[in-house]
Structures are given as structure tokens and as C-alpha cells.
Scaffold this motif. Sequence first.
Motif, short mmCIF file in Angstrom:
data_model
loop_
_atom_site.label_atom_id
_atom_site.label_comp_id
_atom_site.label_asym_id
_atom_site.label_seq_id
_atom_site.Cartn_x
_atom_site.Cartn_y
_atom_site.Cartn_z
N GLY A 140 0.79 -1.23 0.00
CA GLY A 140 0.00 0.00 0.00
C GLY A 140 0.82 1.26 0.00
O GLY A 140 0.25 2.37 -0.02
N ASP A 141 2.15 1.15 0.02
CA ASP A 141 3.00 2.35 0.06
C ASP A 141 4.37 1.99 -0.51
O ASP A 141 5.36 1.90 0.20
CB ASP A 141 3.14 2.86 1.50
N ARG A 142 4.40 1.80 -1.83
CA ARG A 142 5.65 1.40 -2.47
C ARG A 142 6.71 2.50 -2.39
O ARG A 142 7.91 2.21 -2.38
CB ARG A 142 5.39 1.02 -3.93
N GLN A 162 -2.13 9.86 9.47
CA GLN A 162 -1.44 11.14 9.53
C GLN A 162 0.07 10.96 9.37
O GLN A 162 0.75 11.80 8.79
CB GLN A 162 -1.74 11.85 10.86
N GLN A 163 0.59 9.84 9.87
CA GLN A 163 2.02 9.57 9.76
C GLN A 163 2.47 9.54 8.30
O GLN A 163 3.56 10.02 7.97
CB GLN A 163 2.35 8.24 10.41
N ARG A 164 1.61 9.02 7.43
CA ARG A 164 2.01 8.84 6.04
C ARG A 164 2.38 10.17 5.39
O ARG A 164 3.25 10.22 4.51
CB ARG A 164 0.90 8.16 5.25
N PRO A 205 -4.32 2.67 7.90
CA PRO A 205 -5.67 2.69 7.32
C PRO A 205 -5.61 2.66 5.79
O PRO A 205 -4.75 3.29 5.17
CB PRO A 205 -6.25 4.01 7.82
N GLY A 206 -6.53 1.91 5.22
CA GLY A 206 -6.59 1.80 3.77
C GLY A 206 -5.65 0.79 3.19
O GLY A 206 -5.62 0.59 1.96
N GLN A 207 -4.83 0.16 4.01
CA GLN A 207 -3.92 -0.88 3.54
C GLN A 207 -4.33 -2.22 4.14
O GLN A 207 -4.99 -2.28 5.18
CB GLN A 207 -2.48 -0.54 3.92
N SER A 208 -3.91 -3.28 3.50
CA SER A 208 -4.32 -4.61 3.95
C SER A 208 -3.16 -5.47 4.42
O SER A 208 -3.38 -6.50 5.07
CB SER A 208 -5.07 -5.35 2.83
N ARG A 209 -1.93 -5.06 4.12
CA ARG A 209 -0.80 -5.93 4.45
C ARG A 209 0.49 -5.13 4.59
O ARG A 209 0.74 -4.22 3.80
CB ARG A 209 -0.62 -7.00 3.37
N VAL A 210 1.28 -5.50 5.57
CA VAL A 210 2.66 -5.03 5.69
C VAL A 210 3.51 -6.24 6.10
O VAL A 210 3.04 -7.12 6.81
CB VAL A 210 2.82 -3.89 6.72
#
Length: 869
Positions: A331-333, A689-691, A774-779
Motif C-alpha cells: 500500500g505504500d511502495r 497522519q504519519q504517512r 488505514p486503507g492498507q491490507s498488508r505489511v
Amino acid sequence: MTVKPDSGRRRRRGIALAATLALAAGTVAVPPAQAREKRQAPGEELTTSTRLADRRSVVIGDRFYAMSTADGLYPAAGWHITGEMGGFWTPPVKLLDGVWFGVNGAWLGKQARAESHTVGYGYTRTRYAESGGVRVERTDVVPDGLRAGLIGLTFRADKKRTVRLDVDAHSELMTAYPWGGTSPNQGVYNLQDTGAYEDGALVFRERGKPPVDNASEHDFAALVAADRKPVGHRLGPGHRGPQEPPVICQDADRCDDSEFGKGTGGRLTYEVQVPAGRSVTVWVAVAGSDRGDAEARAALRSALRDPEGLLARKKAARRAVAANTVVDLPGDRLLQRSIEWSKQNLADSAQEARDLRVRVTHEGKQFPAPKGVVARARWLGAGWPDYPWLFGTDGEYTAFASVAAGQFENIKAHLRALRDASEIANDRSGKVVHEVVSDGSVYFGANDDKGNTDETAKFPSAVALVWRWTGDRRFLDEMYDFTVRNMRYVTEKLDKDGDGWPEGLGNVERTGMGEEKLDNNVYTIRGLRDLADLARAKNDTATARWADERAARMEKAFDKTWWKGGDTDQYADSIDDPNDPANDNAKLFQRHWIGVTPMDAQLVRPGQVTRPLADDKRAHVALAKREEECYTGEFGLYHTGTGPTSAEGGNKGPSCDSAVSTVQSERVIYSLGTGIMAVAEGNFGRLAQQRRYTTANARIQLDPDVYEMPGAMPETAPSPDFDPANIDRKLTERSMVLQAWGAYGTLWPVVRQQLGVDPDMGRNRLEVVPQIPPGQSRVAGRSIRLGSGSVDVAAESRGKTLRTVVNTARLDGVALRIGHVLPSGAKVASVTLDGRSVAYSVRNTARGAEVVVDAGARRGASTLVITLR
């Protein structure tokens, strides 16, 4: 102007750069994030083809580094010694201003134009346009452990050709200290170089004793040669390739040499047979020493014995760096790529020198005899080109990124070097020095300097951090006594008014601040708690009790003393106004970035869940306010926010409160401040907010419309009050192109907060409690180093199911507690561990409610599944 958040006046005195900061309003326009991300190529290289003459490029090994522009030329750069901070260095001495290459009379970077510049893992590569039927590709690499650097020139031609290769070199043998504005300065200290041709090499020497009290005899040497015999050579005062005759740095926008320069030059000429349709590579080495030419010659021979092998070994070493802390963030490449390059930045930052003569210069005003010698020091250089040496504050923040990246050895060495220099400079008082140049000169941080409260208080926390991640008992044992004296010094020597709040300079040094600073006291509380934890590991119950009790008293009084309140929704920056001595604890509010530190600093308390110093209610209010446009710009957190002020010029931006400050705003964004804001948001579970802040630091490193050097996290981001950005500034007036501490704002949020890895390896305990943004499914992350092994973590959130998988197959005897942070308001229906229902607890933390399960001391994969109602 380079103004670091932890430095302020002490790093700027004598530099005379204040006039270079343009206080221009406005923001920097860049394309949408999605468009930028599509242009980022994955893998081990990043390439740029624009404005190569304006981009700085550094290639670094632990004993040698070089800085040029991305076109392969060497204009004068840097400001500590104006114009002299670039070129070729082997700490603690500079060797050359540059090396230039002429191909059949066409100079690379000038007549043969540079078309692209690539930054790879441990090397750079520059491609040049065809000139006279010949194309050249240049590869720069610095092998670790060697006081030499290599430049490989690969020639290709459409038909068989004989190429004349001219190699120009201009020396500048010069010590890293004194600087341009110190007393003495480099103009007095620097001696004239000599040049010679011997055994196929250019040999430059500087020998003698500077005409300065307490200076010593020295013998510096720099050698330049190729992996073949030259057919000719010349010696003379010039030899700067296309930068001859040089423009001397005074008022010029771009220059080639400084007023301090006393170098000389030479040329080597080679004939290179280039077969048709095949390539041939000529390797040129630069080597040097501050111990005479014998060491330099040995380094030259080692570099030229097998250049291709050294390049291959460097690449392999950097792939090994990349193999630790491998994260997968679907979710955050952009942040995932930032982690990869941040690990390389940290590896680049490792530096080493020998026989550092520790002398206390009192901010460059004195040059006394050395007080002692550190035989060997290894550290993480703060930033290039002007801060490549040892700092307290920088290293103590960078420590978090280092352990998260699995780079344990370098941060342990950094802390040892800081201790060793401090013990000599400060007569074993326990005070930590601020800044140590690679020759051992202590610019600031002696016992009688008014400062370093924060650095001294943060030192035990850095040691505790390394201890928890490595479980290295020997490291704990050797550092423990110093950490005890750190906190005794802060509490007994720096609290002159006896009110319980230490005085002194901290991260921010700006006019109008009170004697007692917020960050100093935040980190003192954390330092006491971490010292108590170390003391318990050492069975030192008396120290543990003292430190815990002292911290508890400060914590109890903290909010009443420091919360400014009203519509500021912030903590005071300082108390104890020096202009109002009758009101000892008057709160002063100036909107500096240190207002975030109560949310940044985590406290380890016996029998309690680790949490930040700030309470939840105030933290959420304060962080939300910091996200507003008076505090945060496009690229992160301002050094000093905007609002009503009595300072000259009035308020230069929006207002978020009605409090009237006495200082002017400073809308300069540093990668450290943005990183601290990212960590603070994560400490309170505010990952949406961290993103905003992790993305800001990732963009200045990876966004081709923003970065100066691809993949390098810089010191300063584009900012309203740092306009123009670095790439549009004079090379002698820029902030750092590579700054280690910004990685705190990418590596720590992912590894510690999103993946939830929280080790206590000294006690064989490990907690893994992820939180998915939030809005992501996997890390996920694999090969996260802990102790002598590593752990893999994967976390998923799909529908009403939360899953955490932890593989401890490479850890031995570690008691695992596994969990997951619940979404806000969620209720648990069931919990299983490896398919079986299991007892669990729900604990309230600053991040939110956490479900945790004791998985025991087993090796292999453990799978926790939480089903929500």
C-alpha cells in the motif's frame, strides 16, 4: 544557509552564512504523487539526466570519499572551509580538489557532455555523449577499508581507435580542521603542496609544521595513477582540466578554488587501444594518507591490483546491507523504496580515522594542545559535504534507524567513539561532546560550554536501544559506567537553580529561549528511565531506584510545568525566562519543532506498557495542531511555526493560535524534524497522519522533481524559507546532500510501529504487535536483525480478520509475545494461535487497544488470528 535543528548558533559562528537565507514566502510546486511514483524505477540504481552540472554526487567508503557534480567535474563546494569541502578526502585530510579526464582533447563533462548520472548501491556511473567517434562511461567506487578511490573509464568505439587520455589532477592537501572562520583559520594553517612524478604516478606532498602554536609536524601525501604506464606527464600549478584557469571563490556564483588553496597540479597521458565494437576500461586510482607516502603508495597498489574485483566486492557488500530489513509495503511502495535507499544511506555514512588528537577548541576560538588521543574511531558521519564527522545528537537519532536496518556494528562503534572523545575532552565528567572533527578537534561540547544537555541525556537511551536490539552484554558492560555518569552530570551539574529541570542548550538554539528547554527535559526523563532499565540488567538496584524515582518526580510535574495550554494546544518550548528571574518557571512559547518531543520520546517503566511521555489527550490535540499549515508544509514539519509575533517583520504565515511569540517563524523543513513528527504520529497510532511525513522524507530522497542526488536523503527539504532549494543555490551555500538522521523518519515508523517489532534481546524477550495503516491490507518484513539472528513478520487485515505471522526460526530461546493493534472501536470475537483458541489480553496503549498472546520460546512460525465481531 545550513542551519541544523540541533546546532543553531554553535555551528554557524564564524561561518558568516546568515545573509544567504532568502526568507521568501510561498510553496514549491511539484507534480502529483502518483505521476511521480510511476517514474521511479525499482532496483539497485536510480538515474537522472537533468541539470547534471548542478547536482552534487558523493561516493563514499569508510576510509575515503569523493564529491563532484553529477557531470564528473569538481567546482568548489562547501562552506566550513569555503569551497574546499568537495574533492577527494581520506579523513582527516583532503587530498585533491579534483581529477579531470580529456579524451582526444575533449574534456569529459565539458566538450564531451554528460548525458546521464546513475547512483547505485555503493557506486555511481556517468555516461557521456560521443566525441570523435568514442563514447565513455565513468564508474566511481570507493572500496571499504582502503584509503583510496577508483574511477573506471570504459571506452567504446565504432571502429578501432587509439585514444589519447589525459588525466589532470590538482592537489589540495589540507586538514579537516581548522575551518575558514576559526582561529586559527585554514589560510594560516594550510601549507604549500609540492608535486612530483614517480614510478608512473603523480605524487603530491605537504610536509612541515604550520606556523601555529600547538600545531605539529605532519607529512600528507596524495597519489594519482592508472592501471597502466603513462606515455607522458606534466607538472605545474594548474591542471584542472576544463576548469583552468580557476575562478576563485569570492562573490562568484560558481568557482573552482578558494582563497585557502595552496595546491599544485599535474597531468598523466595514456594511449588506449580501443577495438572496434568492444569496450576497454582504464582504472584510475586516487590514494592518500596523513602518515606519509609509504601508506599512500600501499593504498594505491591495493586499489589498482584488482579494481574490478574491488567493485564487485563493494556491490556484494551493499547487497548484503540490502538483504537485512527487507520490507513489503503493497500500500505504500514509495516508502518501501525509501527504506531500501535509507539502508544504503546509513551504510554510506560509516567513517573511520586513526589517532584522533582530542583538542577542545571552544567553538573555534582556541587551538590548545591535545588532551589525549583516540587511537581508532569509527562513526556515522552526519552529512556530506560539510558534516562528515562525529556528532552526539545526530548519532543518537540515527541509532533508531541503524538498529531497525540491522546495522548494529556501526552504531555501536559510533557510541564508543563518542564516549572515548568525551572522556578525554571532558575529564570523565560524564558530559557528551557535541561535535568532533575527524582529526579529533572538539568544536563544541566541553564541560564549560553551555550546551549538550540533550545529547548527554540521550546517550543512555541510545545505549539501551542498542542493548535491546542486540542483546550484546559486552557492549552493555563497557558502556554502563559512562551512562551512569551521563545522568548524574545532567541532574547534578546542569540544574543550578535546583528546581528539578536541567538547564543548557539543546536541539534548538535560538534567541529568546528560557534557560530550561523542553527537549532537554523530555530526553532527561527518558534517559533516566533507560538508565534504570540498564541498571536492572546490571543488578545495580541503587542506581535503578534513584533513576526511576527522579524520573517519576519529573513526570508527575511535567504537564503542569510544560503544557502551555490555551488555544496553543502545545507544550512550551522553554521555561525560566532569563529576562524575568523572579518568575523562575514562566512558560515561553515560540513554536519550535521541539514541541513534538514529548510525543516522540518513549518511556520504559518497570511493570508498565512502554508509552510516550505525553498523555493521550494532550498528544492527539498537539499533533493535530502540528499538522495545520502554520506548522507543516508540503515537505514536512517547519523548524519554527507561524503565528502572532512581536519579532521584526511580524507574522509571515497563517495563525493557528492567539499566543504572541517573541521570535520570527522559520519555515525551513529538515528531514530530522519531519522524521520526528512521523515517529510521534506512529507512537499514538495515527498512521494515516504519519504517512504525510514518511512520504515527505521519501519524496526528497526519491522524487526526481525534488531530489538533488537520487536516493540520498538530504538535510533540508524545499521550504518557504529555504527558497531556492539546494540545487538552485551556490555550491558553497548549500545544506547537506546526504544526511543520515532523516532515516529515523522512514525506517523506525515501518519496523517499530507498522511491523511492531519491539525486542528486549538482553532478556531474551520479543514483542511483535503490528499496526496496519488505514486503507492498507498488508505489511511485511523479513530478515529483521535481532541479536545474532533475525525475525520475519507479516501482518494482514482483511474484513473482520487480523492476522500476524512471526517466524523466529533464526532466533534461539526468545520468549515471543505476539499481537495486533485493533482498529478503533473494534471488539474481539475470537483469538487463535496456530489454529488453536488461546488465552489473550487486551491492553490499552498510546497506539490503541492491543491484543497480545504469549507464544512462548519456540522457533519457527507463529500465526495469530484475531476475528472481530
